[in-house]
Design an enzyme around this catalytic site. Structure first.
Site, PDB file in Angstrom:
ATOM      1  N   ARG A   6       0.782  -1.213  -0.070  1.00 31.85           N
ATOM      2  CA  ARG A   6       0.120  -0.206  -0.034  1.00 31.85           C
ATOM      3  C   ARG A   6       0.809   1.262   0.167  1.00 31.85           C
ATOM      4  NH1 ARG A   6      -3.430  -3.379   2.789  1.00 31.85           N
ATOM      5  NH2 ARG A   6      -5.052  -3.652   1.591  1.00 31.85           N
ATOM      6  N   LYS A  34       5.569  11.839 -11.365  1.00 29.11           N
ATOM      7  CA  LYS A  34       4.861  10.432 -12.139  1.00 29.11           C
ATOM      8  C   LYS A  34       5.464   9.313 -12.333  1.00 29.11           C
ATOM      9  CE  LYS A  34       2.601  13.869 -15.453  1.00 29.11           C
ATOM     10  NZ  LYS A  34       2.417  14.257 -16.799  1.00 29.11           N
ATOM     11  N   GLU A  90      15.158  17.703 -24.169  1.00 26.72           N
ATOM     12  CA  GLU A  90      14.304  18.097 -23.168  1.00 26.72           C
ATOM     13  C   GLU A  90      15.021  19.278 -22.349  1.00 26.72           C
ATOM     14  OE1 GLU A  90      11.238  17.111 -22.397  1.00 26.72           O
ATOM     15  OE2 GLU A  90      11.215  14.934 -23.431  1.00 26.72           O
ATOM     16  N   LYS A 129      11.824  22.646 -14.023  1.00 26.14           N
ATOM     17  CA  LYS A 129      10.715  21.663 -14.016  1.00 26.14           C
ATOM     18  C   LYS A 129       9.919  21.601 -12.470  1.00 26.14           C
ATOM     19  CE  LYS A 129       8.859  17.251 -14.787  1.00 26.14           C
ATOM     20  NZ  LYS A 129       8.857  15.888 -15.511  1.00 26.14           N
ATOM     21  N   GLU A 155      -1.091  18.326 -13.304  1.00 26.72           N
ATOM     22  CA  GLU A 155      -1.399  18.642 -14.391  1.00 26.72           C
ATOM     23  C   GLU A 155      -2.635  19.245 -14.702  1.00 26.72           C
ATOM     24  OE1 GLU A 155       0.756  16.351 -16.953  1.00 26.72           O
ATOM     25  OE2 GLU A 155      -0.045  17.088 -18.925  1.00 26.72           O
ATOM     26  N   ARG A 197       1.314  23.074 -15.536  1.00 24.74           N
ATOM     27  CA  ARG A 197       2.162  21.948 -15.844  1.00 24.74           C
ATOM     28  C   ARG A 197       2.179  21.634 -17.444  1.00 24.74           C
ATOM     29  NH1 ARG A 197       3.427  16.590 -12.098  1.00 24.74           N
ATOM     30  NH2 ARG A 197       5.088  15.813 -13.528  1.00 24.74           N
ATOM     31  N   ASN A 227       4.419  20.238 -22.093  1.00 23.38           N
ATOM     32  CA  ASN A 227       4.346  19.528 -23.084  1.00 23.38           C
ATOM     33  C   ASN A 227       4.743  20.196 -24.631  1.00 23.38           C
ATOM     34  OD1 ASN A 227       3.091  17.567 -21.458  1.00 23.38           O
ATOM     35  ND2 ASN A 227       1.043  18.413 -21.801  1.00 23.38           N
ATOM     36  N   HIS A 264       5.552  18.059 -27.451  1.00 21.16           N
ATOM     37  CA  HIS A 264       5.123  16.669 -27.065  1.00 21.16           C
ATOM     38  C   HIS A 264       3.881  16.090 -27.960  1.00 21.16           C
ATOM     39  CE1 HIS A 264       8.268  17.082 -24.428  1.00 21.16           C
ATOM     40  NE2 HIS A 264       8.246  15.529 -24.083  1.00 21.16           N
ATOM     41  N   HIS A 322       4.501  12.853 -29.524  1.00 17.65           N
ATOM     42  CA  HIS A 322       4.014  11.676 -29.081  1.00 17.65           C
ATOM     43  C   HIS A 322       3.402  10.996 -30.390  1.00 17.65           C
ATOM     44  CE1 HIS A 322       3.631  12.774 -24.664  1.00 17.65           C
ATOM     45  NE2 HIS A 322       4.412  12.135 -24.939  1.00 17.65           N
ATOM     46  N   HIS A 375      12.152   9.178 -28.414  1.00 14.31           N
ATOM     47  CA  HIS A 375      11.546  10.341 -27.549  1.00 14.31           C
ATOM     48  C   HIS A 375      12.088  11.649 -27.674  1.00 14.31           C
ATOM     49  CE1 HIS A 375       8.457  12.350 -24.886  1.00 14.31           C
ATOM     50  NE2 HIS A 375       9.526  12.770 -24.451  1.00 14.31           N
TER      51      HIS A 375
HETATM   52  N1  LIG Z   1       7.822   9.984 -15.028  1.00 18.40           N
HETATM   53  C1  LIG Z   1       7.925  11.197 -15.691  1.00 18.40           C
HETATM   54  O1  LIG Z   1       7.528  12.335 -15.458  1.00 18.40           O
HETATM   55  C2  LIG Z   1       8.606  10.973 -17.077  1.00 18.40           C
HETATM   56  C3  LIG Z   1       9.019  12.146 -17.963  1.00 18.40           C
HETATM   57  C4  LIG Z   1       9.549  11.840 -19.158  1.00 18.40           C
HETATM   58  C5  LIG Z   1       9.876  10.466 -19.622  1.00 18.40           C
HETATM   59  N2  LIG Z   1       9.626   9.432 -18.870  1.00 18.40           N
HETATM   60  C6  LIG Z   1       9.950   8.108 -18.977  1.00 18.40           C
HETATM   61  O2  LIG Z   1      11.164   7.851 -19.050  1.00 18.40           O
HETATM   62  C7  LIG Z   1      11.502   6.928 -19.978  1.00 18.40           C
HETATM   63  C8  LIG Z   1      12.523   7.367 -20.917  1.00 18.40           C
HETATM   64  O3  LIG Z   1      13.841   7.527 -19.906  1.00 18.40           O
HETATM   65  P1  LIG Z   1      15.078   7.447 -20.516  1.00 18.40           P
HETATM   66  O4  LIG Z   1      15.533   8.090 -22.054  1.00 18.40           O
HETATM   67  O5  LIG Z   1      16.166   7.519 -19.478  1.00 18.40           O
HETATM   68  O6  LIG Z   1      15.395   5.773 -20.832  1.00 18.40           O
HETATM   69  P2  LIG Z   1      15.876   4.443 -20.361  1.00 18.40           P
HETATM   70  O7  LIG Z   1      15.762   4.082 -18.964  1.00 18.40           O
HETATM   71  O8  LIG Z   1      15.328   3.281 -21.271  1.00 18.40           O
HETATM   72  O9  LIG Z   1      17.481   4.580 -20.743  1.00 18.40           O
HETATM   73  C9  LIG Z   1      18.068   4.885 -21.962  1.00 18.40           C
HETATM   74  C10 LIG Z   1      19.061   3.702 -22.157  1.00 18.40           C
HETATM   75  O10 LIG Z   1      20.316   4.093 -21.391  1.00 18.40           O
HETATM   76  C11 LIG Z   1      20.974   3.314 -20.715  1.00 18.40           C
HETATM   77  N3  LIG Z   1      21.562   3.871 -19.479  1.00 18.40           N
HETATM   78  C12 LIG Z   1      21.116   4.357 -18.501  1.00 18.40           C
HETATM   79  N4  LIG Z   1      21.909   5.108 -17.810  1.00 18.40           N
HETATM   80  C13 LIG Z   1      23.140   4.966 -18.346  1.00 18.40           C
HETATM   81  C14 LIG Z   1      24.346   5.266 -18.157  1.00 18.40           C
HETATM   82  N5  LIG Z   1      24.894   6.149 -17.053  1.00 18.40           N
HETATM   83  N6  LIG Z   1      25.392   4.834 -18.851  1.00 18.40           N
HETATM   84  C15 LIG Z   1      25.212   4.039 -19.968  1.00 18.40           C
HETATM   85  N7  LIG Z   1      23.798   3.687 -20.298  1.00 18.40           N
HETATM   86  C16 LIG Z   1      22.872   4.173 -19.402  1.00 18.40           C
HETATM   87  C17 LIG Z   1      19.654   2.462 -20.274  1.00 18.40           C
HETATM   88  O11 LIG Z   1      20.001   0.829 -20.372  1.00 18.40           O
HETATM   89  C18 LIG Z   1      18.932   2.373 -21.673  1.00 18.40           C
HETATM   90  O12 LIG Z   1      19.445   1.565 -22.641  1.00 18.40           O
HETATM   91  C19 LIG Z   1      10.130   6.676 -20.841  1.00 18.40           C
HETATM   92  O13 LIG Z   1       9.791   5.158 -20.654  1.00 18.40           O
HETATM   93  C20 LIG Z   1       9.414   7.789 -20.615  1.00 18.40           C
HETATM   94  O14 LIG Z   1       8.034   7.301 -20.733  1.00 18.40           O
HETATM   95  C21 LIG Z   1       8.850   9.841 -17.626  1.00 18.40           C
HETATM   96 ZN   LIG Z   2       9.485  14.100 -22.767  1.00 20.44          ZN
END
Ligand SMILES: NC(=O)c1ccc[n+]([C@@H]2O[C@H](COP(=O)([O-])OP(=O)(O)OC[C@H]3O[C@@H](n4cnc5c(N)ncnc54)[C@H](O)[C@@H]3O)[C@@H](O)[C@H]2O)c1
Ligand SMILES: [Zn+2]
Length: 364
Positions: free
Chosen positions: A122, A144, A186, A228, A238, A242, A246, A249, A253, A265
């Site tokens: 929980r 999020k 970003e 942010k 949001e 917030r 976007n 985006h 998207h 992305h």
């Molecule tokens: N929660 C939120 O507000 C929010 C906002 C934006 C994006 N997201 C989510 O985040 C995700 C994308 O995040 P991301 O781009 O970090 O992707 P990811 O976590 O898939 O990482 C990208 C790649 O980098 C590698 N990696 C990570 N750290 C590393 C390092 N220090 N050295 C070498 N390789 C490394 C990972 O293994 C992976 O292959 C998506 O799922 C998206 O929906 C969430």
């Molecule tokens: Zn984004």
């Protein structure tokens, strides 16, 4: 550098963002204080573990390695099955309702760990140690969490603020160029939304940033996190403000989805920002010189700035409409008016959008 994300209406109330070149050295001491003797369980991206696990062990983050769980943190694995996998591993390892989770990895690790923490027994606290630029400037901040369904990204999720977020640019040394670029999109977005000084810094320090110069990375990461944080503080769930985040985006998207997620992305957001800039110019809200600056900066980072020719304007608008239906609202288009200022525009006609999409290379 340390600042708080204050959320008076949220059960967590405050999330502490700790940014710097030596913050990893503070993790174990701070966590011990924050947890008051309760146990932390470490959830690692299994691809990051071989790169940085030794350093973390040397820094004394944990006493016994059986509190470390590595999982396949790729986007296709960002599913409920990952949550179940982690929860079962946590049960086996003895985690209870007094435990806490620490995510070490990119956005996928952070989102899955945050989601698991929000429902495990929980709800237990969680901490984030983001290791990609995207996670450092975006996904680790704001609370999020979520996982994907076969029907779409992030369709299951919660708001669960991390207690603390540790942001250290040294992780970015091992990040592939392509992933650095996704995060830079970003950062550029943040600058357009509200920080012209950050924009000028990115323009003038691109080589240092590409070379992973820690001081320069620190500068852009801090500015983006601060932006942010301030936006989320004003609108945690949001309902309004917030939405500026976007920028790029809406079209981004749609492109991601239409490419079957083969386009990344950040790259899609770059195209989306260029579309928004063109729209803004056509509406007379922004000068062409600012549009050129946006295109040039994105291009200098090898980001795409045109719609792939095989994608049609109709398909993009359809995908946007489907998204709009899903969120049950009006189409809110965020448009730049200059570098450092955006507006929300709700009067966009589909035909105007299609014209700009075609102008930027979309098929008819
Ligand atoms: N929660 C939120 O507000 C929010 C906002 C934006 C994006 N997201 C989510 O985040 C995700 C994308 O995040 P991301 O781009 O970090 O992707 P990811 O976590 O898939 O990482 C990208 C790649 O980098 C590698 N990696 C990570 N750290 C590393 C390092 N220090 N050295 C070498 N390789 C490394 C990972 O293994 C992976 O292959 C998506 O799922 C998206 O929906 C969430
Ligand atoms: Zn984004």
């Amino acid at each position: 550098m340390k600042f708080n994300l204050s959320l008076p209406g949220s059960p967590a109330r405050v999330s502490e963002i700790i940014i710097g070149k030596d913050v990893l050295e503070q993790v174990s001491g701070n966590l011990e204080k924050a947890l008051g003797g309760r146990s932390a369980y470490w959830i690692w991206d299994e691809a990051v573990w071989p790169l940085w696990g030794r350093m973390a062990a040397d820094l004394g983050w944990w006493r016994t390695e059986d509190r470390v769980i590595a999982f396949a943190a790729s986007e296709p694995a960002k599913r409920l099955s990952a949550v179940e996998f982690l929860a079962r591993r946590l049960i086996t390892a003895g985690a209870d309702r007094d435990s806490a989770l620490v995510a070490v990895g990119g956005g996928v690790t952070g989102d899955v760990t945050g989601f698991t923490a929000s429902i495990y027994m929980r709800g237990i606290p969680h901490f984030q140690v983001p290791t990609t630029l995207l996670a450092q400037v975006d996904s680790s901040i704001g609370g999020k969490t979520g996982v994907d369904l076969p029907d779409g990204k992030n369709l299951l999720g919660t708001f669960h603020q991390p207690r603390q977020v540790y942001v250290d640019p040294r992780f970015l040394k091992t990040l592939p160029d392509e992933e650095l670029r996704q995060g830079m999109a970003e950062v550029i977005k943040s600058a357009i939304i509200g920080d012209e000084v950050l924009w000028k810094f990115v323009e003038s320090h691109s080589q240092a940033l590409r070379n992973r110069d820690e001081e320069s990375l620190l500068r852009i990461v801090s500015a983006s996190c601060l932006l942010k944080t301030r936006v989320v503080e004003a609108d945690e769930k949001e309902s309004g403000g917030r939405r500026v985040l976007n920028l790029g985006h809406t079209v981004g998207h749609a492109l991601e989805k239409l490419s079957g997620f083969s386009l990344k992305h950040g790259d899609c957001v770059a195209v989306g920002m260029v579309v928004a800039a063109h729209l803004s110019c056509r509406l007379g809200a922004m000068q062409v010189s600012d549009l050129e600056r946006i295109e040039n900066l994105c291009e200098s980072w090898n980001m795409p700035v045109r719609i792939p020719a095989q994608v049609s304007a109709d398909a993009i608008v359809k995908a946007i409409q489907a998204d709009k239906k899903r969120i049950g609202g009006k189409l809110h288009f965020i448009l730049p008016v200059r570098i450092g200022e955006v507006i929300e525009y709700t009067g966009l006609e589909n035909d105007e959008l299609k014209t700009v999409l075609r102008l930027l290379g979309a098929a008819s």
